[in-house]
Scaffold this motif. Structure first.
Motif, PDB file in Angstrom:
ATOM      1  N   THR A 126       0.829  -1.199   0.000  1.00 25.13           N
ATOM      2  CA  THR A 126       0.000   0.000   0.000  1.00 25.13           C
ATOM      3  C   THR A 126       0.869   1.256   0.000  1.00 25.13           C
ATOM      4  O   THR A 126       1.898   1.322   0.681  1.00 25.13           O
ATOM      5  CB  THR A 126      -0.911   0.006   1.250  1.00 25.13           C
ATOM      6  N   LEU A 127       0.427   2.252  -0.766  1.00 24.26           N
ATOM      7  CA  LEU A 127       1.099   3.548  -0.818  1.00 24.26           C
ATOM      8  C   LEU A 127       0.275   4.593  -0.059  1.00 24.26           C
ATOM      9  O   LEU A 127      -0.952   4.494   0.017  1.00 24.26           O
ATOM     10  CB  LEU A 127       1.306   3.980  -2.266  1.00 24.26           C
ATOM     11  N   TYR A 128       0.971   5.583   0.454  1.00 26.40           N
ATOM     12  CA  TYR A 128       0.368   6.621   1.286  1.00 26.40           C
ATOM     13  C   TYR A 128       0.796   8.015   0.825  1.00 26.40           C
ATOM     14  O   TYR A 128       1.830   8.176   0.167  1.00 26.40           O
ATOM     15  CB  TYR A 128       0.806   6.446   2.753  1.00 26.40           C
ATOM     16  N   VAL A 129      -0.003   9.008   1.213  1.00 30.29           N
ATOM     17  CA  VAL A 129       0.342  10.418   1.012  1.00 30.29           C
ATOM     18  C   VAL A 129       0.361  11.090   2.384  1.00 30.29           C
ATOM     19  O   VAL A 129      -0.268  10.633   3.333  1.00 30.29           O
ATOM     20  CB  VAL A 129      -0.642  11.132   0.053  1.00 30.29           C
ATOM     21  N   PHE A 130       1.092  12.208   2.451  1.00 33.79           N
ATOM     22  CA  PHE A 130       1.342  12.943   3.691  1.00 33.79           C
ATOM     23  C   PHE A 130       0.715  14.321   3.571  1.00 33.79           C
ATOM     24  O   PHE A 130       1.039  15.074   2.649  1.00 33.79           O
ATOM     25  CB  PHE A 130       2.860  13.030   3.878  1.00 33.79           C
ATOM     26  N   ASP A 131      -0.167  14.675   4.510  1.00 28.20           N
ATOM     27  CA  ASP A 131      -0.849  15.974   4.463  1.00 28.20           C
ATOM     28  C   ASP A 131       0.114  17.154   4.462  1.00 28.20           C
ATOM     29  O   ASP A 131      -0.205  18.216   3.928  1.00 28.20           O
ATOM     30  CB  ASP A 131      -1.808  16.132   5.647  1.00 28.20           C
ATOM     31  N   THR A 140      12.529   6.975   7.212  1.00 31.22           N
ATOM     32  CA  THR A 140      12.798   5.622   7.687  1.00 31.22           C
ATOM     33  C   THR A 140      11.470   4.922   7.972  1.00 31.22           C
ATOM     34  O   THR A 140      11.283   3.756   7.630  1.00 31.22           O
ATOM     35  CB  THR A 140      13.673   5.649   8.961  1.00 31.22           C
ATOM     36  N   ASN A 141      10.544   5.633   8.599  1.00 34.49           N
ATOM     37  CA  ASN A 141       9.218   5.086   8.889  1.00 34.49           C
ATOM     38  C   ASN A 141       8.309   5.077   7.670  1.00 34.49           C
ATOM     39  O   ASN A 141       7.431   4.226   7.550  1.00 34.49           O
ATOM     40  CB  ASN A 141       8.540   5.882  10.005  1.00 34.49           C
ATOM     41  N   TRP A 142       8.510   6.044   6.784  1.00 34.95           N
ATOM     42  CA  TRP A 142       7.682   6.208   5.587  1.00 34.95           C
ATOM     43  C   TRP A 142       8.586   6.211   4.352  1.00 34.95           C
ATOM     44  O   TRP A 142       8.860   7.266   3.779  1.00 34.95           O
ATOM     45  CB  TRP A 142       6.877   7.515   5.679  1.00 34.95           C
ATOM     46  N   SER A 152       3.461  -5.136   6.722  1.00 36.07           N
ATOM     47  CA  SER A 152       4.378  -6.267   6.554  1.00 36.07           C
ATOM     48  C   SER A 152       4.105  -7.124   5.328  1.00 36.07           C
ATOM     49  O   SER A 152       4.972  -7.874   4.912  1.00 36.07           O
ATOM     50  CB  SER A 152       4.363  -7.154   7.802  1.00 36.07           C
ATOM     51  N   LYS A 153       2.909  -6.997   4.747  1.00 36.80           N
ATOM     52  CA  LYS A 153       2.599  -7.803   3.568  1.00 36.80           C
ATOM     53  C   LYS A 153       1.627  -7.050   2.670  1.00 36.80           C
ATOM     54  O   LYS A 153       0.921  -6.140   3.130  1.00 36.80           O
ATOM     55  CB  LYS A 153       2.031  -9.156   3.980  1.00 36.80           C
ATOM     56  N   PRO A 154       1.596  -7.405   1.391  1.00 39.34           N
ATOM     57  CA  PRO A 154       0.627  -6.768   0.485  1.00 39.34           C
ATOM     58  C   PRO A 154      -0.787  -6.877   1.060  1.00 39.34           C
ATOM     59  O   PRO A 154      -1.160  -7.901   1.641  1.00 39.34           O
ATOM     60  CB  PRO A 154       0.767  -7.568  -0.810  1.00 39.34           C
ATOM     61  N   GLY A 155      -1.518  -5.793   0.944  1.00 34.76           N
ATOM     62  CA  GLY A 155      -2.878  -5.747   1.491  1.00 34.76           C
ATOM     63  C   GLY A 155      -2.954  -5.074   2.845  1.00 34.76           C
ATOM     64  O   GLY A 155      -4.014  -4.621   3.262  1.00 34.76           O
ATOM     65  N   ASP A 156      -1.813  -4.993   3.573  1.00 32.37           N
ATOM     66  CA  ASP A 156      -1.812  -4.276   4.853  1.00 32.37           C
ATOM     67  C   ASP A 156      -2.062  -2.795   4.591  1.00 32.37           C
ATOM     68  O   ASP A 156      -1.554  -2.238   3.613  1.00 32.37           O
ATOM     69  CB  ASP A 156      -0.479  -4.435   5.576  1.00 32.37           C
ATOM     70  N   LYS A 157      -2.819  -2.163   5.484  1.00 29.78           N
ATOM     71  CA  LYS A 157      -3.126  -0.736   5.360  1.00 29.78           C
ATOM     72  C   LYS A 157      -3.042  -0.080   6.740  1.00 29.78           C
ATOM     73  O   LYS A 157      -3.848   0.774   7.081  1.00 29.78           O
ATOM     74  CB  LYS A 157      -4.532  -0.555   4.775  1.00 29.78           C
ATOM     75  N   THR A 158      -2.046  -0.483   7.529  1.00 27.69           N
ATOM     76  CA  THR A 158      -1.972  -0.019   8.914  1.00 27.69           C
ATOM     77  C   THR A 158      -1.516   1.429   9.051  1.00 27.69           C
ATOM     78  O   THR A 158      -1.586   1.986  10.138  1.00 27.69           O
ATOM     79  CB  THR A 158      -1.038  -0.924   9.741  1.00 27.69           C
ATOM     80  N   GLY A 159      -1.067   2.035   7.972  1.00 24.36           N
ATOM     81  CA  GLY A 159      -0.603   3.421   8.046  1.00 24.36           C
ATOM     82  C   GLY A 159      -1.690   4.449   7.830  1.00 24.36           C
ATOM     83  O   GLY A 159      -1.446   5.647   7.981  1.00 24.36           O
ATOM     84  N   ASP A 160      -2.906   3.987   7.498  1.00 26.20           N
ATOM     85  CA  ASP A 160      -3.972   4.945   7.215  1.00 26.20           C
ATOM     86  C   ASP A 160      -4.339   5.728   8.463  1.00 26.20           C
ATOM     87  O   ASP A 160      -4.616   5.165   9.520  1.00 26.20           O
ATOM     88  CB  ASP A 160      -5.200   4.222   6.665  1.00 26.20           C
ATOM     89  N   ASN A 161      -4.282   7.051   8.356  1.00 27.53           N
ATOM     90  CA  ASN A 161      -4.659   8.003   9.400  1.00 27.53           C
ATOM     91  C   ASN A 161      -3.675   8.055  10.573  1.00 27.53           C
ATOM     92  O   ASN A 161      -4.018   8.556  11.642  1.00 27.53           O
ATOM     93  CB  ASN A 161      -6.086   7.761   9.890  1.00 27.53           C
ATOM     94  N   VAL A 196      -2.335  12.540   9.727  1.00 22.81           N
ATOM     95  CA  VAL A 196      -1.726  13.249   8.585  1.00 22.81           C
ATOM     96  C   VAL A 196      -1.275  12.312   7.469  1.00 22.81           C
ATOM     97  O   VAL A 196      -0.838  12.770   6.411  1.00 22.81           O
ATOM     98  CB  VAL A 196      -0.534  14.126   9.044  1.00 22.81           C
ATOM     99  N   TRP A 197      -1.355  11.008   7.691  1.00 19.45           N
ATOM    100  CA  TRP A 197      -0.988  10.016   6.680  1.00 19.45           C
ATOM    101  C   TRP A 197      -2.252   9.319   6.196  1.00 19.45           C
ATOM    102  O   TRP A 197      -3.067   8.897   7.018  1.00 19.45           O
ATOM    103  CB  TRP A 197      -0.009   8.983   7.253  1.00 19.45           C
ATOM    104  N   HIS A 198      -2.371   9.168   4.882  1.00 17.49           N
ATOM    105  CA  HIS A 198      -3.582   8.583   4.319  1.00 17.49           C
ATOM    106  C   HIS A 198      -3.241   7.658   3.165  1.00 17.49           C
ATOM    107  O   HIS A 198      -2.261   7.888   2.424  1.00 17.49           O
ATOM    108  CB  HIS A 198      -4.530   9.685   3.827  1.00 17.49           C
ATOM    109  N   ILE A 199      -4.069   6.640   2.988  1.00 20.66           N
ATOM    110  CA  ILE A 199      -3.908   5.736   1.853  1.00 20.66           C
ATOM    111  C   ILE A 199      -4.029   6.546   0.571  1.00 20.66           C
ATOM    112  O   ILE A 199      -4.926   7.383   0.439  1.00 20.66           O
ATOM    113  CB  ILE A 199      -4.975   4.635   1.901  1.00 20.66           C
TER     114      ILE A 199
END
Length: 124
Positions: free
Chosen positions: A40-45, A62-64, A105-114, A118-121
């Motif tokens: 999953t890819l994310y954008v930063f506000d 490092t985190n993103w 950790s694997k394709p399909g994970d979306k744990t970074g949303d919100n 300030v971080w969004h899918i």
């Protein structure tokens, strides 16, 4: 017959041109953008759209981790290439730099949303 051979030649030439374009750096899976590795890819506000810049550097990156581009990659469609503070290249979509989330950790994970609100899918 001549018209048919001209049409076939034109189709072959156009097909050859299509293969010379840079493939899109991301694709859509389950309604979200994913990188070539399926993550999953994310954008930063805090990234200003169309600024050509990422404000996520150092420990943030490092985190993103950025969706990196090579020097040979060319913009196309909604995708552009920006230059990071370290001089490396990163993909952006609709002017917003694209990132992975280190805790997915694997394709399909979306744990970074919100994360931090300030971080969004990234969505198409």
């Amino acid at each position: 017959m001549k018209l048919l051979s001209t049409a076939l030649l034109a189709a072959a030439l156009l097909g050859g041109c299509a293969s010379m374009t840079t493939p899109a750096p991301a694709s859509v899976a389950d309604g979200v953008l994913v990188g070539p590795n399926g993550m999953t890819l994310y954008v930063f506000d805090r990234d200003a759209a169309n600024s050509g810049k990422s404000v996520c550097n150092g420990p943030c990156a490092t985190n993103w981790p950025p969706l990196m581009a090579s020097d040979a990659d060319k913009p196309g469609g909604d995708y552009t290439v920006i230059t990071r503070d370290d001089g490396k290249k990163q993909w952006a979509m609709k002017g917003k730099p694209l990132y992975y989330w280190a805790k997915d950790s694997k394709p399909g994970d979306k744990t970074g949303d919100n994360v931090g609100t300030v971080w969004h899918i990234a969505k198409p």
